[in-house]
Design an enzyme around this catalytic site. Structure first.
Site, PDB file in Angstrom:
ATOM      1  N   CYS A  69       0.812  -1.215   0.000  1.00 14.81           N
ATOM      2  CA  CYS A  69       0.000   0.000   0.000  1.00 14.81           C
ATOM      3  C   CYS A  69       0.848   1.269   0.000  1.00 14.81           C
ATOM      4  O   CYS A  69       0.622   2.192  -0.792  1.00 14.81           O
ATOM      5  CB  CYS A  69      -0.954  -0.006   1.188  1.00 14.81           C
ATOM      6  SG  CYS A  69      -0.138   0.024   2.812  1.00 14.81           S
ATOM      7  N   HIS A  89      -2.455   0.979   6.882  1.00 16.13           N
ATOM      8  CA  HIS A  89      -2.879   0.879   5.494  1.00 16.13           C
ATOM      9  C   HIS A  89      -3.160   2.286   4.970  1.00 16.13           C
ATOM     10  O   HIS A  89      -3.483   3.204   5.741  1.00 16.13           O
ATOM     11  CB  HIS A  89      -4.136   0.003   5.354  1.00 16.13           C
ATOM     12  CG  HIS A  89      -4.522  -0.224   3.924  1.00 16.13           C
ATOM     13  ND1 HIS A  89      -3.731  -0.920   3.049  1.00 16.13           N
ATOM     14  CD2 HIS A  89      -5.625   0.169   3.221  1.00 16.13           C
ATOM     15  CE1 HIS A  89      -4.324  -0.967   1.856  1.00 16.13           C
ATOM     16  NE2 HIS A  89      -5.473  -0.308   1.947  1.00 16.13           N
ATOM     17  N   GLN A 139      -5.641   1.985  -4.302  1.00 15.30           N
ATOM     18  CA  GLN A 139      -4.895   1.326  -3.236  1.00 15.30           C
ATOM     19  C   GLN A 139      -4.351  -0.009  -3.722  1.00 15.30           C
ATOM     20  O   GLN A 139      -4.777  -0.544  -4.745  1.00 15.30           O
ATOM     21  CB  GLN A 139      -5.818   1.069  -2.039  1.00 15.30           C
ATOM     22  CG  GLN A 139      -6.986   0.148  -2.390  1.00 15.30           C
ATOM     23  CD  GLN A 139      -7.668  -0.451  -1.193  1.00 15.30           C
ATOM     24  OE1 GLN A 139      -7.053  -0.631  -0.152  1.00 15.30           O
ATOM     25  NE2 GLN A 139      -8.952  -0.794  -1.328  1.00 15.30           N
TER      26      GLN A 139
END
Length: 272
Positions: free
Chosen positions: A169, A225, A237
């Site tokens: 990520c 994240h 993402q």
């Protein structure tokens, strides 16, 4: 009446005086002419010596002292390097250039060439209305987002930061954003969340290019994240192992439940 002997003595004295004066006058004339000739033919020999320091004013002596000090400082700061120092500098420069060439060869994505009409990426730009404009910040934002969008479908790889290996990520953001930032981002999601140059943004004030942070497996102010807001409630993402780079909906219940906050890093003061 004067006697003969007294007259003789007088004439003798007169003759001696005349004899003494004639050579002196002639010698003086010759010496004078010779001196004039010397002064005319040796004008360049005449020197004008400066006045002794004792006769100078206080201001003049102070100026002389300041000039001497400045000259000493200049000589101390501009020492000529020795031959060994020059050779060591040349060797170090060559080694650094070789390392730079190796790094550039290992990371071709760092310096992509100019877009050409036959390049598929140029077609993507042409089809995107308003991709390029007179607004420099807008252009840099679109460049960074475009670098992520061309990675759609690439697999999630923990620690990945290149198109060849895949992305995690934060690796996706690290790859895309550091291309357009003057001060490079740190590597992990939590480090980016606490990055000192990032601006905190409220959830209802999001702008295209803002960074979104989540705590999926963590608690408190720890981000594990992240993604990048695209506008219209969407963000890009690289979610997790087994998934690929994708576009998701920020309004989904899962992301709303784990949403931690937003940060703005693309500003007029941070982009190249």
């Amino acid at each position: 009446m004067p006697t003969l002997s007294s007259l003789f003595r007088l004439n003798a004295k007169t003759l001696l005086l005349a004899a003494a004066l004639i050579p002196t006058t002639t010698l003086g004339a010759k010496t004078s002419k010779h001196t004039i000739r010397l002064s005319r033919s040796h004008k360049h020999v005449v020197h004008h010596h400066p006045a002794p320091v004792d006769t100078l004013s206080y201001a003049a002596r102070l100026r002389m002292l300041n000039r001497a000090r400045l000259l000493n400082h200049y000589r101390a700061d501009h020492k000529h390097p020795t031959s060994k120092e020059i050779a060591a500098l040349v060797t170090s420069t060559r080694a650094q250039r070789a390392e730079n060439r190796r790094q550039v060869k290992a990371h071709p994505e760092w310096f992509r060439g100019p877009w050409k009409l036959g390049d598929s990426r140029w077609d993507d730009v042409q089809e995107s209305e308003g991709f390029l404009s007179h607004d420099h910040l807008h252009n840099m934002t679109e460049v960074a987002i475009h670098r992520m969008e061309v990675q759609l479908g690439k697999p999630y790889v923990w620690g990945g930061t290149t198109p060849d290996t895949g992305f995690d990520c934060s690796g996706l953001v690290f790859y895309a954003y550091n291309k357009v930032l003057a001060d490079k981002l740190p590597r992990t999601a939590n480090q980016m969340y606490h990055y000192r140059r990032a601006i905190k943004i409220a959830g209802d004030d999001l702008r295209r290019g803002d960074l979104l942070f989540f705590h999926v497996h963590s608690h408190g102010e720890y981000a594990d994240h992240m993604g990048v807001y695209l506008g219209h409630g969407q963000f890009i993402q690289s979610p997790r192992t087994g998934e690929a780079v994708q576009v998701s909906q920020l309004q989904d219940a899962f992301w709303q439940q784990h949403f931690l906050g937003a940060r703005r890093i693309l500003t007029n003061n941070t982009v190249l």
